[in-house]
Design a protein around this motif. Structure first.
Motif, PDB file in Angstrom:
ATOM      1  N   ARG A 182       0.836  -1.204   0.000  1.00  0.00           N
ATOM      2  CA  ARG A 182       0.000   0.000   0.000  1.00  0.00           C
ATOM      3  C   ARG A 182       0.873   1.258   0.000  1.00  0.00           C
ATOM      4  NH1 ARG A 182      -5.693   1.496   1.867  1.00  0.00           N
ATOM      5  NH2 ARG A 182      -6.038  -0.664   1.336  1.00  0.00           N
ATOM      6  N   ALA A 183       1.928   1.256   0.818  1.00  0.00           N
ATOM      7  CA  ALA A 183       2.836   2.410   0.881  1.00  0.00           C
ATOM      8  C   ALA A 183       3.535   2.621  -0.459  1.00  0.00           C
ATOM      9  CB  ALA A 183       3.860   2.221   1.997  1.00  0.00           C
ATOM     10  N   GLU A 184       3.944   1.538  -1.107  1.00  0.00           N
ATOM     11  CA  GLU A 184       4.611   1.647  -2.405  1.00  0.00           C
ATOM     12  C   GLU A 184       3.668   2.244  -3.455  1.00  0.00           C
ATOM     13  OE1 GLU A 184       7.131  -1.042  -5.608  1.00  0.00           O
ATOM     14  OE2 GLU A 184       6.246  -2.018  -3.862  1.00  0.00           O
ATOM     15  N   ASN A 185       2.429   1.804  -3.469  1.00  0.00           N
ATOM     16  CA  ASN A 185       1.447   2.351  -4.415  1.00  0.00           C
ATOM     17  C   ASN A 185       1.211   3.840  -4.153  1.00  0.00           C
ATOM     18  OD1 ASN A 185       1.112  -0.063  -5.782  1.00  0.00           O
ATOM     19  ND2 ASN A 185      -0.589  -0.708  -4.493  1.00  0.00           N
ATOM     20  N   TYR A 186       1.091   4.206  -2.893  1.00  0.00           N
ATOM     21  CA  TYR A 186       0.906   5.611  -2.523  1.00  0.00           C
ATOM     22  C   TYR A 186       2.120   6.429  -2.957  1.00  0.00           C
ATOM     23  CZ  TYR A 186      -0.391   9.590   0.434  1.00  0.00           C
ATOM     24  OH  TYR A 186      -0.742  10.835   0.887  1.00  0.00           O
ATOM     25  N   PHE A 187       3.295   5.890  -2.706  1.00  0.00           N
ATOM     26  CA  PHE A 187       4.560   6.540  -3.064  1.00  0.00           C
ATOM     27  C   PHE A 187       4.636   6.785  -4.574  1.00  0.00           C
ATOM     28  CE2 PHE A 187       9.031   5.971  -4.387  1.00  0.00           C
ATOM     29  CZ  PHE A 187       9.638   6.997  -3.683  1.00  0.00           C
ATOM     30  N   LYS A 188       4.289   5.798  -5.359  1.00  0.00           N
ATOM     31  CA  LYS A 188       4.363   5.910  -6.819  1.00  0.00           C
ATOM     32  C   LYS A 188       3.365   6.919  -7.385  1.00  0.00           C
ATOM     33  CE  LYS A 188       6.092   1.277  -7.776  1.00  0.00           C
ATOM     34  NZ  LYS A 188       5.762  -0.055  -8.303  1.00  0.00           N
ATOM     35  N   LYS A 189       2.195   7.048  -6.759  1.00  0.00           N
ATOM     36  CA  LYS A 189       1.145   7.923  -7.275  1.00  0.00           C
ATOM     37  C   LYS A 189       1.305   9.388  -6.865  1.00  0.00           C
ATOM     38  CE  LYS A 189      -2.339   4.321  -7.526  1.00  0.00           C
ATOM     39  NZ  LYS A 189      -3.564   3.784  -6.954  1.00  0.00           N
ATOM     40  N   ARG A 229       2.730  13.018  -6.438  1.00  0.00           N
ATOM     41  CA  ARG A 229       3.575  13.882  -7.276  1.00  0.00           C
ATOM     42  C   ARG A 229       4.032  15.156  -6.570  1.00  0.00           C
ATOM     43  NH1 ARG A 229       5.270  10.295 -10.290  1.00  0.00           N
ATOM     44  NH2 ARG A 229       3.785   9.238 -11.597  1.00  0.00           N
ATOM     45  N   THR A 230       3.809  15.266  -5.260  1.00  0.00           N
ATOM     46  CA  THR A 230       4.220  16.475  -4.549  1.00  0.00           C
ATOM     47  C   THR A 230       5.738  16.530  -4.444  1.00  0.00           C
ATOM     48  OG1 THR A 230       3.993  15.395  -2.399  1.00  0.00           O
ATOM     49  CG2 THR A 230       2.052  16.565  -3.231  1.00  0.00           C
ATOM     50  N   PRO A 231       6.306  17.732  -4.206  1.00  0.00           N
ATOM     51  CA  PRO A 231       7.764  17.900  -4.206  1.00  0.00           C
ATOM     52  C   PRO A 231       8.531  16.958  -3.269  1.00  0.00           C
ATOM     53  CG  PRO A 231       6.719  20.039  -4.271  1.00  0.00           C
ATOM     54  CD  PRO A 231       5.628  19.025  -4.064  1.00  0.00           C
ATOM     55  N   ASN A 232       8.016  16.683  -2.087  1.00  0.00           N
ATOM     56  CA  ASN A 232       8.743  15.778  -1.189  1.00  0.00           C
ATOM     57  C   ASN A 232       8.875  14.380  -1.766  1.00  0.00           C
ATOM     58  OD1 ASN A 232       9.471  17.487   0.912  1.00  0.00           O
ATOM     59  ND2 ASN A 232       7.597  17.111   2.055  1.00  0.00           N
ATOM     60  N   PHE A 233       7.959  13.980  -2.637  1.00  0.00           N
ATOM     61  CA  PHE A 233       7.993  12.655  -3.240  1.00  0.00           C
ATOM     62  C   PHE A 233       8.827  12.615  -4.520  1.00  0.00           C
ATOM     63  CE2 PHE A 233       4.438  12.249  -0.427  1.00  0.00           C
ATOM     64  CZ  PHE A 233       4.333  10.900  -0.129  1.00  0.00           C
TER      65      PHE A 233
END
Length: 121
Positions: free
Chosen positions: A89-96, A98-102
């Motif tokens: 779930r965290a990986e999917n959230y991470f991939k989606k 697009r904010t600057p910290n990500f």
């Protein structure tokens, strides 16, 4: 023969809010066996609760190569299945996201530095 049903609590997922930081910091300190949060605490972005208690969280970090990645920290007693489900779930959230910290390592480094300063207050 009687079958005994085992009831396993479902994890509840949520984004991280400022009010969650103390609990997340405590999980980090316990799992890392340190007395002070370090830069690898990162910027937490997703958590999981069981019975209204935070038991897992994912945090943005800068890896050894200088790229943005995430790490997962958990309380003792969390099953491997729960850890794996949360990591997916965290990986999917991470991939989606697009904010600057990500997406911008320099922005994330600055945010982590600010977070570390704030957590030490």
């Amino acid at each position: 023969m009687e079958k005994i049903a085992q009831h396993q609590e479902q994890l509840q997922y949520a984004e991280v809010y400022i009010s969650d930081m103390l609990a997340l910091k405590n999980i980090f300190l316990q799992t890392q066996n340190v007395s002070k949060a370090a830069s690898d605490f990162g910027i937490p972005f997703l958590l999981a609760k069981k019975k209204n208690e935070i038991v897992l969280f994912a945090t943005l970090i800068i890896n050894e190569k200088g790229a943005i990645a995430f790490a997962v920290y958990d309380k003792k007693g969390i099953s491997e299945v729960e850890k794996k489900t949360f990591s997916i779930r965290a990986e999917n959230y991470f991939k989606k996201n697009r904010t600057p910290n990500f997406r911008n390592p320099e922005q994330l480094k600055s945010s982590i530095k600010s977070m570390m300063s704030w957590l030490e207050l």
